[in-house]
Design an enzyme around this catalytic site. Structure first.
Site: not given
Length: 186
Positions: A24-27, A178
């Site tokens: 998912g969102c890499f941050w 996350h």
């Protein structure tokens, strides 16, 4: 940005090993790995784009988010195997996102948010398949893990403003999926 299989800015050592993961969102993925493994053998982690299709010009966040490139937002990890095992990394990987959803994590939808492990050696590919089977049994019984496992073919570093984004922007968007799960998905 130029493509390669290894981030040109990733810190490594002569004994370090690499793994590239998409969750998912890499941050948020970058933040969890750096926080969890900072003093346990993690050498470095960089966000970027993995295993898409060749396109004209540089691979950018805007192009990846358009859905036309098939790149995954990913995190490339350099680690010291004498202090941190790939099995430990992949256990956390499977527990910090929902690997049972196709091309999505929470409200984030699109192929760039797929769950994937991009290995750098055949041995690591076998370890990834074992980790997936174990996570299926331990953390996601009754659900099908859809995580792709394949060799890393191409990598582009994410733009500088994406690197350590949540550290630089403490109130920035973080995908609600996350977090480190402590109980199986039911």
């Amino acid at each position: 940005m130029s493509s390669s299989i290894i981030s040109p800015t990733l810190k490594t050592t002569p004994s370090s090993q690499l793994i590239t993961v998409a969750a998912g969102c890499f941050w948020g993925v970058e933040r969890v790995f750096k926080k969890h493994f900072a003093s346990k053998g993690l050498i470095d982690a960089k966000v970027g784009y993995a295993n898409g299709i060749p396109i004209e010009g540089p691979v950018t966040y805007e192009k990846v988010c358009s859905g036309s490139t098939n790149y995954a937002e990913a995190v490339q990890i350099s680690y010291e195997p004498s202090k941190l095992s790939l099995k430990e990394i992949l256990d956390i990987f499977f527990r910090i996102h929902d690997p049972t959803t196709v091309n999505s994590q929470g409200p984030d939808k699109g192929t760039q948010y797929r769950s994937a492990i991009y290995f750098h050696s055949e041995e690591d590919g076998a370890i990834a398949k074992q980790a997936k089977e174990q996570s299926q049994k331990d953390w996601f019984p009754g659900y099908q893990i859809v995580t792709q496992i394949e060799p890393l073919k191409i990598w582009y570093d994410g733009e500088d403003y994406h690197q350590e984004y949540l550290d630089k922007n403490p109130g920035g968007y973080e995908c609600p999926t996350h977090f480190l799960r402590t109980t199986p998905k039911i």
